[in-house]
Design a protein around this motif. Structure first.
Motif, PDB file in Angstrom:
ATOM      1  N   ALA A 145       0.700   1.656   1.379  1.00  0.00           N
ATOM      2  CA  ALA A 145      -0.024   1.279   2.604  1.00  0.00           C
ATOM      3  C   ALA A 145       0.906   0.911   3.751  1.00  0.00           C
ATOM      4  O   ALA A 145       0.490   0.926   4.898  1.00  0.00           O
ATOM      5  CB  ALA A 145      -0.987   0.128   2.316  1.00  0.00           C
ATOM      6  N   GLY A 146       2.153   0.618   3.477  1.00  0.00           N
ATOM      7  CA  GLY A 146       3.099   0.259   4.532  1.00  0.00           C
ATOM      8  C   GLY A 146       3.893   1.427   5.073  1.00  0.00           C
ATOM      9  O   GLY A 146       4.755   1.238   5.940  1.00  0.00           O
ATOM     10  N   ALA A 147       3.637   2.630   4.595  1.00  0.00           N
ATOM     11  CA  ALA A 147       4.357   3.806   5.086  1.00  0.00           C
ATOM     12  C   ALA A 147       4.044   4.011   6.569  1.00  0.00           C
ATOM     13  O   ALA A 147       2.916   3.793   7.010  1.00  0.00           O
ATOM     14  CB  ALA A 147       3.958   5.042   4.296  1.00  0.00           C
ATOM     15  N   GLN A 169      -2.715   4.569  10.103  1.00  0.00           N
ATOM     16  CA  GLN A 169      -2.673   3.551   9.069  1.00  0.00           C
ATOM     17  C   GLN A 169      -3.343   4.086   7.814  1.00  0.00           C
ATOM     18  O   GLN A 169      -4.411   4.714   7.887  1.00  0.00           O
ATOM     19  CB  GLN A 169      -3.395   2.297   9.555  1.00  0.00           C
ATOM     20  CG  GLN A 169      -3.345   1.159   8.576  1.00  0.00           C
ATOM     21  CD  GLN A 169      -4.027  -0.085   9.127  1.00  0.00           C
ATOM     22  OE1 GLN A 169      -4.671  -0.054  10.169  1.00  0.00           O
ATOM     23  NE2 GLN A 169      -3.899  -1.179   8.419  1.00  0.00           N
ATOM     24  N   ILE A 170      -2.714   3.822   6.688  1.00  0.00           N
ATOM     25  CA  ILE A 170      -3.327   4.155   5.405  1.00  0.00           C
ATOM     26  C   ILE A 170      -4.217   2.973   5.018  1.00  0.00           C
ATOM     27  O   ILE A 170      -3.754   1.838   4.944  1.00  0.00           O
ATOM     28  CB  ILE A 170      -2.262   4.412   4.323  1.00  0.00           C
ATOM     29  CG1 ILE A 170      -1.392   5.608   4.712  1.00  0.00           C
ATOM     30  CG2 ILE A 170      -2.932   4.634   2.968  1.00  0.00           C
ATOM     31  CD1 ILE A 170      -0.202   5.833   3.808  1.00  0.00           C
ATOM     32  N   PRO A 191       0.017  -2.039  -1.370  1.00  0.00           N
ATOM     33  CA  PRO A 191      -0.757  -1.223  -2.304  1.00  0.00           C
ATOM     34  C   PRO A 191      -0.332   0.242  -2.277  1.00  0.00           C
ATOM     35  O   PRO A 191      -0.021   0.800  -1.229  1.00  0.00           O
ATOM     36  CB  PRO A 191      -2.197  -1.360  -1.799  1.00  0.00           C
ATOM     37  CG  PRO A 191      -2.202  -2.597  -0.980  1.00  0.00           C
ATOM     38  CD  PRO A 191      -0.829  -2.723  -0.392  1.00  0.00           C
ATOM     39  N   VAL A 192      -0.306   0.853  -3.451  1.00  0.00           N
ATOM     40  CA  VAL A 192      -0.013   2.271  -3.585  1.00  0.00           C
ATOM     41  C   VAL A 192      -1.156   3.058  -2.954  1.00  0.00           C
ATOM     42  O   VAL A 192      -2.332   2.715  -3.128  1.00  0.00           O
ATOM     43  CB  VAL A 192       0.150   2.650  -5.076  1.00  0.00           C
ATOM     44  CG1 VAL A 192       0.192   4.152  -5.266  1.00  0.00           C
ATOM     45  CG2 VAL A 192       1.388   1.993  -5.650  1.00  0.00           C
ATOM     46  N   ALA A 193      -0.822   4.109  -2.200  1.00  0.00           N
ATOM     47  CA  ALA A 193      -1.839   4.944  -1.553  1.00  0.00           C
ATOM     48  C   ALA A 193      -2.373   5.976  -2.539  1.00  0.00           C
ATOM     49  O   ALA A 193      -1.599   6.641  -3.238  1.00  0.00           O
ATOM     50  CB  ALA A 193      -1.252   5.643  -0.333  1.00  0.00           C
ATOM     51  N   GLY A 251       7.235   8.736   9.115  1.00  0.00           N
ATOM     52  CA  GLY A 251       8.452   8.187   9.690  1.00  0.00           C
ATOM     53  C   GLY A 251       9.308   7.491   8.651  1.00  0.00           C
ATOM     54  O   GLY A 251      10.511   7.695   8.581  1.00  0.00           O
ATOM     55  N   SER A 252       8.690   6.672   7.834  1.00  0.00           N
ATOM     56  CA  SER A 252       9.424   6.017   6.754  1.00  0.00           C
ATOM     57  C   SER A 252       8.472   5.754   5.596  1.00  0.00           C
ATOM     58  O   SER A 252       7.272   5.569   5.785  1.00  0.00           O
ATOM     59  CB  SER A 252      10.066   4.718   7.233  1.00  0.00           C
ATOM     60  OG  SER A 252       9.086   3.754   7.520  1.00  0.00           O
TER      61      SER A 252
END
Length: 115
Positions: A8-10, A21-22, A35-37, A106-107
């Motif tokens: 979620a922070g990607a 935003q995921i 959290p894993v997407a 981006g990251s």
């Protein structure tokens, strides 16, 4: 195909530079504290400036991710995977479901790789 596990922070943008935003649907499994997407999660863009002639707005709204993990699932849903930062394996769409281009990653976390 191996790649990095999305979370979620990607940092993801639409092809026109709008931030995205995921929106995670689970909180049980985390990477780097986020959290894993999952393939069931939504990637939502806000503020996309894209228009088509004659000045009809067609902003990117939602992305469909096209690269699920073949071996990693969370609550029965495959995790999102990205090969590397840059154009991602997916497509952003307008509210009318018109394809607008790939998401730009981006990251992303680089500690966990999956297949």
């Amino acid at each position: 195909m191996p790649g990095f596990l999305m979370h979620a922070g990607a940092v993801v943008q639409c092809p026109h530079g709008a931030p995205s935003q995921i929106i995670p649907t689970q909180a049980r499994v985390a990477v780097n504290g986020m959290p894993v997407a999952l393939m069931t999660d939504q990637i939502v863009a806000t503020g996309c400036p894209f228009t088509i002639p004659p000045a009809k707005p067609q902003p990117c709204v939602l992305a469909k991710w096209l690269m699920p993990s073949t071996r990693v699932t969370v609550n029965g849903s495959p995790a999102m995977v990205v090969a590397a930062p840059g154009p991602g394996p997916g497509i952003f769409q307008s509210a009318d479901q018109i394809p607008n281009g790939p998401p730009i990653v981006g990251s992303v976390q680089t500690r966990v790789t999956v297949i």
